[in-house]
Write a protein that holds these residues in place. Structure first.
Motif, PDB file in Angstrom:
ATOM      1  N   ASP A  76       0.825  -1.218   0.000  1.00  0.00           N
ATOM      2  CA  ASP A  76       0.000   0.000   0.000  1.00  0.00           C
ATOM      3  C   ASP A  76       0.852   1.257   0.000  1.00  0.00           C
ATOM      4  O   ASP A  76       0.575   2.200  -0.742  1.00  0.00           O
ATOM      5  N   THR A  77       1.887   1.296   0.838  1.00  0.00           N
ATOM      6  CA  THR A  77       2.728   2.490   0.891  1.00  0.00           C
ATOM      7  C   THR A  77       3.566   2.621  -0.373  1.00  0.00           C
ATOM      8  O   THR A  77       3.831   3.728  -0.835  1.00  0.00           O
ATOM      9  N   GLU A  78       3.973   1.488  -0.941  1.00  0.00           N
ATOM     10  CA  GLU A  78       4.735   1.533  -2.184  1.00  0.00           C
ATOM     11  C   GLU A  78       3.870   2.065  -3.329  1.00  0.00           C
ATOM     12  O   GLU A  78       4.315   2.891  -4.129  1.00  0.00           O
ATOM     13  N   ALA A  79       2.629   1.637  -3.385  1.00  0.00           N
ATOM     14  CA  ALA A  79       1.711   2.122  -4.413  1.00  0.00           C
ATOM     15  C   ALA A  79       1.438   3.611  -4.235  1.00  0.00           C
ATOM     16  O   ALA A  79       1.389   4.367  -5.212  1.00  0.00           O
ATOM     17  N   ALA A  80       1.281   4.044  -2.997  1.00  0.00           N
ATOM     18  CA  ALA A  80       1.042   5.466  -2.730  1.00  0.00           C
ATOM     19  C   ALA A  80       2.262   6.294  -3.125  1.00  0.00           C
ATOM     20  O   ALA A  80       2.125   7.387  -3.684  1.00  0.00           O
ATOM     21  N   ALA A  81       3.452   5.780  -2.848  1.00  0.00           N
ATOM     22  CA  ALA A  81       4.680   6.494  -3.210  1.00  0.00           C
ATOM     23  C   ALA A  81       4.818   6.581  -4.727  1.00  0.00           C
ATOM     24  O   ALA A  81       5.208   7.631  -5.263  1.00  0.00           O
ATOM     25  N   GLN A  82       4.487   5.519  -5.442  1.00  0.00           N
ATOM     26  CA  GLN A  82       4.561   5.539  -6.905  1.00  0.00           C
ATOM     27  C   GLN A  82       3.546   6.523  -7.479  1.00  0.00           C
ATOM     28  O   GLN A  82       3.839   7.244  -8.441  1.00  0.00           O
ATOM     29  N   GLN A  83       2.357   6.572  -6.883  1.00  0.00           N
ATOM     30  CA  GLN A  83       1.336   7.505  -7.348  1.00  0.00           C
ATOM     31  C   GLN A  83       1.782   8.944  -7.114  1.00  0.00           C
ATOM     32  O   GLN A  83       1.596   9.806  -7.971  1.00  0.00           O
ATOM     33  N   ALA A  84       2.384   9.202  -5.958  1.00  0.00           N
ATOM     34  CA  ALA A  84       2.876  10.550  -5.669  1.00  0.00           C
ATOM     35  C   ALA A  84       3.995  10.943  -6.632  1.00  0.00           C
ATOM     36  O   ALA A  84       4.036  12.081  -7.114  1.00  0.00           O
ATOM     37  N   ASP A  85       4.892  10.008  -6.936  1.00  0.00           N
ATOM     38  CA  ASP A  85       5.968  10.286  -7.892  1.00  0.00           C
ATOM     39  C   ASP A  85       5.414  10.571  -9.283  1.00  0.00           C
ATOM     40  O   ASP A  85       5.873  11.490  -9.967  1.00  0.00           O
ATOM     41  N   PHE A 125       2.432  11.732  -9.996  1.00  0.00           N
ATOM     42  CA  PHE A 125       1.761  13.023  -9.946  1.00  0.00           C
ATOM     43  C   PHE A 125       2.768  14.164 -10.051  1.00  0.00           C
ATOM     44  O   PHE A 125       2.578  15.100 -10.829  1.00  0.00           O
ATOM     45  N   MET A 126       3.843  14.089  -9.294  1.00  0.00           N
ATOM     46  CA  MET A 126       4.845  15.161  -9.317  1.00  0.00           C
ATOM     47  C   MET A 126       5.530  15.263 -10.674  1.00  0.00           C
ATOM     48  O   MET A 126       5.802  16.363 -11.159  1.00  0.00           O
ATOM     49  N   ALA A 127       5.799  14.128 -11.309  1.00  0.00           N
ATOM     50  CA  ALA A 127       6.402  14.157 -12.641  1.00  0.00           C
ATOM     51  C   ALA A 127       5.440  14.791 -13.650  1.00  0.00           C
ATOM     52  O   ALA A 127       5.838  15.609 -14.481  1.00  0.00           O
ATOM     53  N   GLY A 128       4.166  14.434 -13.566  1.00  0.00           N
ATOM     54  CA  GLY A 128       3.169  15.030 -14.442  1.00  0.00           C
ATOM     55  C   GLY A 128       3.016  16.515 -14.196  1.00  0.00           C
ATOM     56  O   GLY A 128       2.869  17.306 -15.133  1.00  0.00           O
ATOM     57  N   LYS A 129       3.068  16.916 -12.938  1.00  0.00           N
ATOM     58  CA  LYS A 129       2.952  18.333 -12.587  1.00  0.00           C
ATOM     59  C   LYS A 129       4.130  19.121 -13.152  1.00  0.00           C
ATOM     60  O   LYS A 129       3.966  20.212 -13.679  1.00  0.00           O
ATOM     61  N   ARG A 130       5.336  18.564 -13.055  1.00  0.00           N
ATOM     62  CA  ARG A 130       6.513  19.244 -13.611  1.00  0.00           C
ATOM     63  C   ARG A 130       6.385  19.409 -15.126  1.00  0.00           C
ATOM     64  O   ARG A 130       6.681  20.471 -15.676  1.00  0.00           O
ATOM     65  N   LEU A 149      -4.101  12.565 -10.664  1.00  0.00           N
ATOM     66  CA  LEU A 149      -3.435  11.713  -9.674  1.00  0.00           C
ATOM     67  C   LEU A 149      -2.632  10.605 -10.346  1.00  0.00           C
ATOM     68  O   LEU A 149      -1.661  10.115  -9.782  1.00  0.00           O
ATOM     69  N   ALA A 150      -3.010  10.231 -11.566  1.00  0.00           N
ATOM     70  CA  ALA A 150      -2.270   9.213 -12.307  1.00  0.00           C
ATOM     71  C   ALA A 150      -1.002   9.785 -12.942  1.00  0.00           C
ATOM     72  O   ALA A 150      -0.186   9.046 -13.472  1.00  0.00           O
ATOM     73  N   GLY A 151      -0.841  11.117 -12.897  1.00  0.00           N
ATOM     74  CA  GLY A 151       0.354  11.736 -13.442  1.00  0.00           C
ATOM     75  C   GLY A 151       0.180  12.311 -14.830  1.00  0.00           C
ATOM     76  O   GLY A 151       1.141  12.792 -15.426  1.00  0.00           O
ATOM     77  N   THR A 152      -1.024  12.288 -15.372  1.00  0.00           N
ATOM     78  CA  THR A 152      -1.265  12.837 -16.701  1.00  0.00           C
ATOM     79  C   THR A 152      -1.222  14.359 -16.647  1.00  0.00           C
ATOM     80  O   THR A 152      -2.015  14.976 -15.937  1.00  0.00           O
ATOM     81  N   PRO A 153      -0.282  14.988 -17.367  1.00  0.00           N
ATOM     82  CA  PRO A 153      -0.181  16.457 -17.317  1.00  0.00           C
ATOM     83  C   PRO A 153      -1.236  17.120 -18.185  1.00  0.00           C
ATOM     84  O   PRO A 153      -1.652  16.577 -19.203  1.00  0.00           O
ATOM     85  N   TYR A 154      -1.688  18.280 -17.756  1.00  0.00           N
ATOM     86  CA  TYR A 154      -2.549  19.114 -18.580  1.00  0.00           C
ATOM     87  C   TYR A 154      -2.383  20.556 -18.159  1.00  0.00           C
ATOM     88  O   TYR A 154      -1.838  20.855 -17.103  1.00  0.00           O
TER      89      TYR A 154
END
Length: 89
Positions: A4-13, A15-20, A55-60
């Motif tokens: 669960d924590t690994e999945a949450a960390a991957q989702q956060a990563d 998201f941040m990559a998509g945001k950048r 949240l999936a990291g898709t940028p827009y």
């Protein structure tokens, strides 16, 4: 890490990559608009332009509300660019 924590960390990563990426795209679009004489952040020109990501990291890019004179200026520039492209083809 638990699954669960690994999945949450991957989702956060993701998201941040998509945001950048979205922030970079918004910045480049702002620079293009500036060369056209359109000021991002000006209520009369283009009030808001923001990079976002799902949240999936898709940028827009959130364009906000664009005043009609600015939208007309962009439409005219696009029509001119397309006609110039066709003239050279």
């Amino acid at each position: 890490m638990t699954p669960d924590t690994e999945a949450a960390a991957q989702q956060a990563d993701a998201f941040m990559a998509g945001k950048r990426r979205a922030d970079d795209i918004a910045f480049m679009l702002g620079q293009v608009l500036r060369t056209m004489g359109i000021t991002v952040g000006d209520r009369e020109s283009w009030p808001q332009l923001t990079g976002r990501a799902s949240l999936a990291g898709t940028p827009y890019v959130y364009l906000g509300t664009v005043p009609l004179p600015t939208a007309q200026k962009l439409a005219n520039a696009l029509v001119y660019a397309e006609s110039a492209r066709r003239a050279h083809a």
